[in-house]
Design a protein around this motif. Structure first.
Motif, PDB file in Angstrom:
ATOM      1  N   LYS A  76      18.895   9.553  -7.931  1.00 33.85           N
ATOM      2  CA  LYS A  76      20.297   9.810  -8.259  1.00 33.85           C
ATOM      3  C   LYS A  76      20.741  11.028  -7.469  1.00 33.85           C
ATOM      4  O   LYS A  76      20.048  12.049  -7.449  1.00 33.85           O
ATOM      5  N   VAL A  77      21.892  10.920  -6.831  1.00 35.04           N
ATOM      6  CA  VAL A  77      22.364  12.019  -5.983  1.00 35.04           C
ATOM      7  C   VAL A  77      22.942  13.138  -6.856  1.00 35.04           C
ATOM      8  O   VAL A  77      23.684  12.880  -7.810  1.00 35.04           O
ATOM      9  N   ARG A  78      22.587  14.370  -6.506  1.00 34.73           N
ATOM     10  CA  ARG A  78      23.041  15.525  -7.279  1.00 34.73           C
ATOM     11  C   ARG A  78      24.558  15.678  -7.234  1.00 34.73           C
ATOM     12  O   ARG A  78      25.198  15.378  -6.231  1.00 34.73           O
ATOM     13  N   LYS A  79      25.084  16.210  -8.332  1.00 38.44           N
ATOM     14  CA  LYS A  79      26.531  16.442  -8.440  1.00 38.44           C
ATOM     15  C   LYS A  79      27.046  17.363  -7.328  1.00 38.44           C
ATOM     16  O   LYS A  79      28.140  17.178  -6.804  1.00 38.44           O
ATOM     17  N   GLU A  80      26.227  18.369  -6.988  1.00 33.01           N
ATOM     18  CA  GLU A  80      26.661  19.341  -5.967  1.00 33.01           C
ATOM     19  C   GLU A  80      26.893  18.640  -4.617  1.00 33.01           C
ATOM     20  O   GLU A  80      27.802  18.995  -3.871  1.00 33.01           O
ATOM     21  N   ILE A  81      26.046  17.644  -4.321  1.00 34.99           N
ATOM     22  CA  ILE A  81      26.188  16.905  -3.066  1.00 34.99           C
ATOM     23  C   ILE A  81      27.433  16.016  -3.138  1.00 34.99           C
ATOM     24  O   ILE A  81      28.245  15.956  -2.211  1.00 34.99           O
ATOM     25  N   LEU A  82      27.600  15.344  -4.277  1.00 33.25           N
ATOM     26  CA  LEU A  82      28.765  14.463  -4.439  1.00 33.25           C
ATOM     27  C   LEU A  82      30.051  15.254  -4.247  1.00 33.25           C
ATOM     28  O   LEU A  82      31.026  14.759  -3.688  1.00 33.25           O
ATOM     29  N   LYS A  83      30.028  16.501  -4.702  1.00 28.28           N
ATOM     30  CA  LYS A  83      31.217  17.344  -4.612  1.00 28.28           C
ATOM     31  C   LYS A  83      31.609  17.597  -3.158  1.00 28.28           C
ATOM     32  O   LYS A  83      32.794  17.583  -2.811  1.00 28.28           O
ATOM     33  N   ASP A 143       0.812  -1.209   0.000  1.00 23.58           N
ATOM     34  CA  ASP A 143       0.000   0.000   0.000  1.00 23.58           C
ATOM     35  C   ASP A 143       0.858   1.277   0.000  1.00 23.58           C
ATOM     36  O   ASP A 143       0.689   2.140   0.830  1.00 23.58           O
ATOM     37  N   TYR A 144       1.817   1.333  -0.876  1.00 19.53           N
ATOM     38  CA  TYR A 144       2.658   2.533  -0.944  1.00 19.53           C
ATOM     39  C   TYR A 144       2.642   3.062  -2.372  1.00 19.53           C
ATOM     40  O   TYR A 144       2.244   2.360  -3.306  1.00 19.53           O
ATOM     41  N   SER A 145       3.047   4.296  -2.521  1.00 16.09           N
ATOM     42  CA  SER A 145       3.148   4.826  -3.879  1.00 16.09           C
ATOM     43  C   SER A 145       4.463   5.587  -4.032  1.00 16.09           C
ATOM     44  O   SER A 145       5.002   6.135  -3.067  1.00 16.09           O
ATOM     45  N   ILE A 146       4.953   5.544  -5.242  1.00 13.47           N
ATOM     46  CA  ILE A 146       6.218   6.204  -5.546  1.00 13.47           C
ATOM     47  C   ILE A 146       5.914   7.320  -6.524  1.00 13.47           C
ATOM     48  O   ILE A 146       5.334   7.083  -7.584  1.00 13.47           O
ATOM     49  N   LYS A 147       6.231   8.551  -6.131  1.00  9.56           N
ATOM     50  CA  LYS A 147       5.874   9.694  -6.961  1.00  9.56           C
ATOM     51  C   LYS A 147       7.080  10.553  -7.265  1.00  9.56           C
ATOM     52  O   LYS A 147       8.019  10.614  -6.467  1.00  9.56           O
ATOM     53  N   ILE A 148       7.006  11.238  -8.389  1.00 13.07           N
ATOM     54  CA  ILE A 148       8.100  12.130  -8.768  1.00 13.07           C
ATOM     55  C   ILE A 148       8.275  13.194  -7.692  1.00 13.07           C
ATOM     56  O   ILE A 148       7.303  13.746  -7.184  1.00 13.07           O
ATOM     57  N   GLN A 149       9.541  13.427  -7.366  1.00 10.87           N
ATOM     58  CA  GLN A 149       9.832  14.337  -6.269  1.00 10.87           C
ATOM     59  C   GLN A 149       9.787  15.789  -6.726  1.00 10.87           C
ATOM     60  O   GLN A 149      10.238  16.108  -7.824  1.00 10.87           O
ATOM     61  N   THR A 150       9.279  16.646  -5.854  1.00 10.48           N
ATOM     62  CA  THR A 150       9.424  18.072  -6.121  1.00 10.48           C
ATOM     63  C   THR A 150      10.914  18.371  -5.981  1.00 10.48           C
ATOM     64  O   THR A 150      11.599  17.719  -5.197  1.00 10.48           O
ATOM     65  N   PRO A 151      11.448  19.349  -6.728  1.00  2.10           N
ATOM     66  CA  PRO A 151      12.895  19.551  -6.757  1.00  2.10           C
ATOM     67  C   PRO A 151      13.516  19.554  -5.357  1.00  2.10           C
ATOM     68  O   PRO A 151      12.977  20.162  -4.444  1.00  2.10           O
ATOM     69  N   SER A 152      14.629  18.832  -5.193  1.00  2.00           N
ATOM     70  CA  SER A 152      15.283  18.767  -3.881  1.00  2.00           C
ATOM     71  C   SER A 152      16.764  19.068  -4.025  1.00  2.00           C
ATOM     72  O   SER A 152      17.305  19.068  -5.127  1.00  2.00           O
ATOM     73  N   LEU A 153      17.378  19.330  -2.884  1.00  2.00           N
ATOM     74  CA  LEU A 153      18.813  19.635  -2.891  1.00  2.00           C
ATOM     75  C   LEU A 153      19.647  18.369  -3.013  1.00  2.00           C
ATOM     76  O   LEU A 153      20.822  18.416  -3.331  1.00  2.00           O
ATOM     77  N   ILE A 154      19.049  17.224  -2.726  1.00  2.00           N
ATOM     78  CA  ILE A 154      19.816  15.978  -2.650  1.00  2.00           C
ATOM     79  C   ILE A 154      19.796  15.211  -3.971  1.00  2.00           C
ATOM     80  O   ILE A 154      20.832  14.767  -4.452  1.00  2.00           O
ATOM     81  N   PHE A 155      18.578  15.058  -4.526  1.00  2.00           N
ATOM     82  CA  PHE A 155      18.458  14.169  -5.674  1.00  2.00           C
ATOM     83  C   PHE A 155      18.303  14.946  -6.986  1.00  2.00           C
ATOM     84  O   PHE A 155      17.661  15.992  -7.025  1.00  2.00           O
ATOM     85  N   ALA A 156      18.878  14.398  -8.038  1.00  2.00           N
ATOM     86  CA  ALA A 156      18.857  15.047  -9.345  1.00  2.00           C
ATOM     87  C   ALA A 156      17.455  14.966  -9.931  1.00  2.00           C
ATOM     88  O   ALA A 156      16.819  13.902  -9.908  1.00  2.00           O
ATOM     89  N   GLN A 157      17.002  16.062 -10.478  1.00  2.00           N
ATOM     90  CA  GLN A 157      15.661  16.096 -11.033  1.00  2.00           C
ATOM     91  C   GLN A 157      15.535  15.094 -12.167  1.00  2.00           C
ATOM     92  O   GLN A 157      16.472  14.910 -12.943  1.00  2.00           O
ATOM     93  N   GLY A 158      14.389  14.439 -12.247  1.00  2.00           N
ATOM     94  CA  GLY A 158      14.171  13.452 -13.293  1.00  2.00           C
ATOM     95  C   GLY A 158      14.419  12.050 -12.815  1.00  2.00           C
ATOM     96  O   GLY A 158      13.809  11.104 -13.280  1.00  2.00           O
ATOM     97  N   GLU A 159      15.334  11.904 -11.883  1.00  2.00           N
ATOM     98  CA  GLU A 159      15.598  10.566 -11.334  1.00  2.00           C
ATOM     99  C   GLU A 159      15.447  10.608  -9.828  1.00  2.00           C
ATOM    100  O   GLU A 159      16.278  10.082  -9.096  1.00  2.00           O
TER     101      GLU A 159
END
Ligand SMILES: [Zn+2]
Lengths: 796, 335
Positions: A662-669, A630-646
């Motif tokens: 997918k973790v954003r490049k800025e965070i990986l940096k 009983d769960y749902s997976i939805k597209i995330q509103t833009p976040s600082l952690i994850f790259a938009q689209g994934e």
């Protein structure tokens, strides 16, 4: 704290070796951390006589000596500047063994033969560093074995950990008293006689006013006049050095000596500096400043107990004296202060001032109020003997509210109730008597000696008893009377099930710190961070609001070491501040991190990199393991952690339970990770009520076979496949038992905005074998309705 | 003649055992059945046999020949089957690896501790890592100025909140929330203001244990610790109990296990004492029982602690605590 074995022997007879004593003490609650032999073993060192010497022909700084050991004469080269003919010296012969595994061999130094070595104290292990050789008194006998000669100097230092409740043992007499009790021996207190030749009374020269009786329950003082300040005699210096104290001058040394002997901190004031002839004990006011003995000007915290020359502070009570009243070489008259300050006032002031001294450490653990006069008199006596002081008659002693004799009501049954074995009254009384604890004839209680203010309750007496008979003598029981505990809290099982499922999926568990630098965490917190007031360092100043920073750090660590394929997870508490300032919210989170290739490089595995669907698969499998759908997976509103689209959010029950993507490049940096990373984070504490495994009930396996049908729809890429599948399921009804995308095709033969979704369908009934005819209607219906609803076309 | 037949039969049986490959088989076939083979030789010497026994012997030779032929043909089939397809796979290539996950060694030890205590009827309890001063100190008989607070250098969140310095606050939380009897362990993370080095980490892991009820004695504490030691590290492990001091227990005890490295003989790790300090324990202090509303005159209990990291380090012979939290895959994969 360091105790000299030799010094202890002055107060109690010891037949035990220092090592045996250490063992006894350890088993009585005084852990001996180390026994240090003062003179380390050496052999074949004798007392030699430097008969004559001349300069080495080829080296200015070396002397060629003739050393006589009473039997023979040896030519020895010596480099020490302080060597002279006619000296008696420790002489290590050929074959001698010195501390530090140093063997003396025949040597040639700059062409001249040397048959042995003249030793310094350092070379014999008695000092860290020596300037020159050890010159012995002229009357020592040539040829004597030097280790034997030093025999009377031998001592052992016992480094004993004194637990905070046993302040009474922070002295030679206190420890000797305890040893006497442990070994069932008598203690010998020092005996001395004062001769009061000061010509006047103490009370004529000084008066004392205590304004805070709680902070200073007892203040005793006595004056010694006409002292001669100088170096302390050798015996006193040696004793202080043995316990790690640096001798200063005879007066300071005496107060320190008595502190070590009796455990009563003393302070010696230069009486001439107490101009008003009146000591006032008061609390500090706001904003007062004071220069302590160490030359530092200190802002006195309010309410600090002070010793004042009427109003002018001359010492921070029980912690440190002041520069303005310090004993100096011209001092003649000494005011000996022997007071007791409350444990609390010293603990608070010491902490606020950041000062911990021999005195304050004792007051913090509380000092025996019954001891001030004895200790003070001991110091006065020593000033008379050593510094030619003249002791004034009598003393001042303010003790307005004497602490009453403490009694503990004690029923012997407490022993069996807490220890699980019963003991004879006679034995109990005998053991207590050794500790100075006496039966009160009038009542069912025991009288506690004034120095044992740690004993307050019957349980304390149980411990004293257990300690003296020895814990090893107490019984052990394996059948508990307490029933096995009910296990209605299943959270532990739940967390370990999550962990074991993830391990089965091939993920490795990490364990990271909870503390990070602010810059590492900022992006992970929507609110503010929980911060530490007194962090160890800036990079450990904040508590994690997420598991991911730790996983990213560990990923970087592994990648930098060539381990680029990472499938990891971690569970643990994360922290969010409570808006009301109460306990932070600290739920358990799960973090998952995937990076690198899907498989380790091998001839028989594809070379694919991990992608979004690896992570999605793990999350789906995890929920499946708990039979949770009983769960749902939805597209995330833009976040600082994850790259938009994934990036997606996971919704369960009433709200968002986590995210992955997918973790954003800025965070990986920030974490210096130089390859793609997919991560997930779930609030597993919030999920607990949802994922709690329902009782598994067997469902019978279908008896009739299924029919398989495949479909390929050419459909716009923007249509979520799940929508299509859900729609098909709806149309298919009860006999459609399975529908899933088994292939996805994109190609130049298809329009650019379209792809082909290949769908497999399973039809099955529980009560009969389905026929193709039965299904065909449904199947055609599915095709027709999907074509209409999704603008899909069937692909051939 | 009969002996000769028997001898050849023996030779054949031996030969059957030794044939491992098809070429072997061909060689042997020629030896027995070839034009100048052993059977042929037998037939040749048949002429030397008296006339009347010739048919019987001849029959026997024929029977032997038949038997050999059958066996060789069976063997040929078998060898053909065995060798078929052998060349098609290089069996020395590595197998297809499955992704293998590992439990962190620290948690492996925690799991073991939990399993041992569960088997002894203990329930697993938990508590927050950021605690109030009350639960971490006050309720445990450590008021603000208590010198024992110095034994634990504390990390503060605010004047009233701390990172818990031990798992003991869970004792209070559990006792406050229910009536005796209680029988719990509470493993978890704790924090101290220690600069990291080989033997210190500013965070580490402990497990608290607490048993409270009527007729709970020091003897039970000894029994439980001894039983735990035997299950955790083996029956030969000895436990030593020494008096100590903790504000929240009375009597208090420090317990040691005999050194697992030198079996108690004395080595560098145990500083030649033969013993390794494990943790503290004791009978729950009457003031603590009072603080949670129990009657210390009726109810008694024992509490104990243990360092999970320390036990892991002992068990796996790890000499630097920091390696536990670096998460190097080469480290975790060893366990
Ligand atoms: Zn050892």
């Amino acid at each position: 704290m360091k105790f000299s074995y030799k010094w202890l022997k002055e107060y109690v007879d010891l037949e035990l070796t220092p090592y045996e004593l250490a063992d006894k003490l350890t088993h009585a609650g005084f852990e001996v951390e180390e026994v240090i032999q003062k003179i380390p073993f050496f052999k074949d060192v004798v007392i030699g006589f430097v008969k004559e010497l001349y300069k080495h022909p080829d080296a200015d700084k070396l002397s060629v000596c003739t050393v006589d050991d009473g039997k023979a004469q040896y030519q020895v080269i010596c480099g020490a500047a302080n060597i002279r003919a006619g000296q008696k010296v420790p002489f290590a012969k050929i074959g001698a063994e010195l501390p530090g595994d140093f063997k003396i061999r025949k040597a040639k130094i700059r062409g001249t033969e040397s048959l042995g070595m003249i030793c310094s104290q350092a070379e014999l292990g008695l000092e860290e560093h020596s300037d020159g050789i050890w010159i012995l008194p002229d009357d020592t006998t040539m040829g004597l074995d030097f280790y034997d000669y030093l025999g009377s100097e031998q001592d052992y230092i016992l480094d004993i950990f004194i637990t905070p409740n046993r302040g009474d043992c922070m002295s030679m007499i206190g420890m000797a008293r305890e040893i006497a009790a442990i070994l069932d021996k008598q203690i010998r207190y020092p005996e001395f006689v004062l001769t009061e030749t000061g010509g006047c009374t103490t009370a004529e020269l000084i008066s004392v006013e205590v304004q805070d009786v709680i902070g200073c329950p007892r203040y005793s003082a006595r004056i010694v006049r006409n002292v001669q300040i100088g170096e302390s005699p050798e015996w006193l210096q040696k004793k202080l050095r043995a316990v790690g104290f640096r001798p200063i001058n005879n007066i300071v040394d005496i107060t320190n000596y008595v502190l070590f002997e009796y455990g009563q901190p003393l302070h010696g004031f230069d009486l001439s500096k107490i101009k008003s002839k009146k000591i006032t004990v008061r609390r500090s006011l706001n904003g007062e400043k004071f220069i302590t003995l160490d030359g530092k000007e200190r802002d006195l915290p309010a309410e600090t107990l002070l010793i004042c020359d009427t109003n002018e502070p001359v010492a921070v009570a029980g912690i440190m004296g002041g520069q303005n009243s310090e004993v100096h070489p011209e001092t003649t008259d000494i005011l000996i202060e022997s007071a007791v300050f409350s444990q609390e006032s010293i603990a608070v002031a010491g902490k606020k001032l950041g000062l911990s001294t021999e005195a304050s450490r004792r007051f913090e653990r509380s000092v025996d109020t019954g001891n001030t006069i004895k200790a003070m008199n001991r110091a006065a006596y020593l000033m008379q003997e050593i510094a030619q002081g003249k002791i004034c008659q009598g003393y001042v002693d303010l003790y307005p509210q004497p602490i009453p004799q403490h009694k503990i009501d004690f029923n012997i049954n407490e022993l069996s109730r807490l220890l699980g074995a019963s003991y004879e009254n006679e034995l109990v009384q005998k053991l207590f008597a050794r500790l100075g604890i006496k039966v009160d004839d009038q009542s069912d209680s025991y009288i506690i000696p004034s120095f044992r203010n740690d004993l307050k309750l019957p349980a304390d007496l149980v411990e004293e008893f257990a300690r003296l008979i020895g814990y090893s003598a107490l019984p052990a029981r394996n059948q508990s009377t307490v029933p096995y505990s009910r296990s209605d809290q299943e959270t532990g099982n739940y967390y370990s099930k999550i962990t074991s499922e993830l391990i089965m999926f091939g993920l490795t568990e990490f364990a990271n710190t909870s503390m990070y630098g602010k810059s590492e965490l900022q992006a992970f917190s929507e609110t503010s961070l929980v911060t530490i007031l007194n962090p160890i360092s800036d990079d450990m100043a904040c508590l994690r609001p997420s598991i991911l920073p730790g996983l990213l750090k560990s990923a970087a660590y592994n990648i930098n070491r060539g381990q680029k394929n990472i499938r990891a997870f971690e569970t643990g508490r994360v922290f969010f501040p409570d808006t009301e300032g109460g306990l932070p919210i600290q739920p358990y989170h799960l973090g998952v991190l995937l990076s690198g290739k899907r498989f380790e490089e091998s001839w028989n595995q594809p070379d694919d990199s991990i992608d979004f669907f690896d992570m999605k698969g793990i999350i789906e499998q995890l929920f499946a393991a708990f039979k949770y759908t009983d769960y749902s997976i939805k597209i995330q509103t833009p976040s600082l952690i994850f790259a938009q689209g994934e990036a997606v959010d996971i919704f369960c029950g009433h709200g968002k339970a986590g995210s992955f993507g997918k973790v954003r490049k800025e965070i990986l940096k920030i974490f210096a990770v130089r390859q793609d990373v997919y991560a997930a984070e779930l609030n597993i504490e919030m999920l607990y009520p949802l994922l709690t495994p329902v009782k598994t009930i067997f469902i019978s396996i279908p008896k009739y076979p299924f029919i398989e049908k495949d479909l390929a729809f050419v459909i716009e890429k923007s249509v979520p496949s799940l929508e299509l599948i859900n729609y098909i399921r709806e149309i298919g009804g009860a006999v459609l038992t399975g529908a899933w995308v088994f292939d996805l095709y994109e190609g130049t033969d298809l329009p650019e905005n379209k792809h082909s979704l290949n769908i497999r369908l399973h039809f099955q009934a529980t009560d009969r074998t389905l026929t193709d005819n039965e299904i065909d209607d449904i199947f055609q219906n599915i095709i027709r309705l999907c074509e209409v609803k999704f603008n899909a076309t069937l692909r051939n | 003649m009969l002996e000769q037949i028997a001898e050849i039969k023996n030779l054949f049986n031996k030969s059957l055992q030794e044939i491992k490959t098809l070429p072997d088989l061909e060689t042997e076939k020629i030896r027995f059945l070839g034009r100048k083979g052993l059977i042929a030789t037998l037939f040749e010497t048949l002429g030397d046999v008296p006339q009347d026994s010739r048919p019987v012997i001849g029959q026997q030779i024929n029977a032997l020949k038949k038997e050999i032929e059958i066996h060789f043909s069976e063997l040929k089939n078998k060898l053909n089957l065995l060798t078929a397809g052998l060349q098609s796979v290089d069996i020395t290539l590595p197998g297809r690896a499955l992704p293998v996950g590992k439990r962190h060694p620290l948690h492996q030890v925690a799991d073991q501790i939990k399993a041992i205590f569960s088997s002894m009827g203990f329930e697993i309890a938990d508590g927050p890592e950021v605690e109030t001063d009350y639960y971490n100190f006050e309720a445990l008989n450590m008021p603000r100025t208590h010198p024992a607070r110095d034994m634990q250098d504390t990390l503060y969140i605010s004047d009233n909140l701390v990172l818990r310095t031990h798992t003991s606050p869970v004792q209070i939380r559990v006792m406050e929330s229910r009536k005796p009897p209680i029988r719990i362990i509470a493993p978890g993370r704790v924090f101290r203001r220690d600069t990291p080095d080989a033997s210190h980490s500013p965070f580490f892991h402990q497990s608290e244990g607490l048993v409270v009820g009527e007729d709970v004695t020091f003897a039970d504490l000894k029994g439980v610790i001894e039983s735990f030691a035997a299950q955790m590290l083996g029956r030969e492990i000895k436990v030593r109990f020494r008096p100590s001091f903790f504000p929240f227990t009375e009597p208090s005890v420090e317990y040691d296990f005999n050194c697992v490295f030198c079996k108690g003989k004395g080595c560098r790790v145990c500083k030649n004492t033969g013993w390794l300090e494990i943790s503290g324990a004791g009978m729950v202090h009457p003031n603590v029982l009072k603080n949670v509303g129990y009657d210390p005159g009726k109810i008694s209990g024992y509490a104990f602690g243990m360092g999970i990291d320390r036990l892991a380090m002992l068990k796996f012979n790890i000499n630097d605590i920091r390696i536990l939290f670096e998460n190097d895959l080469r480290f975790i994969n060893q366990f």
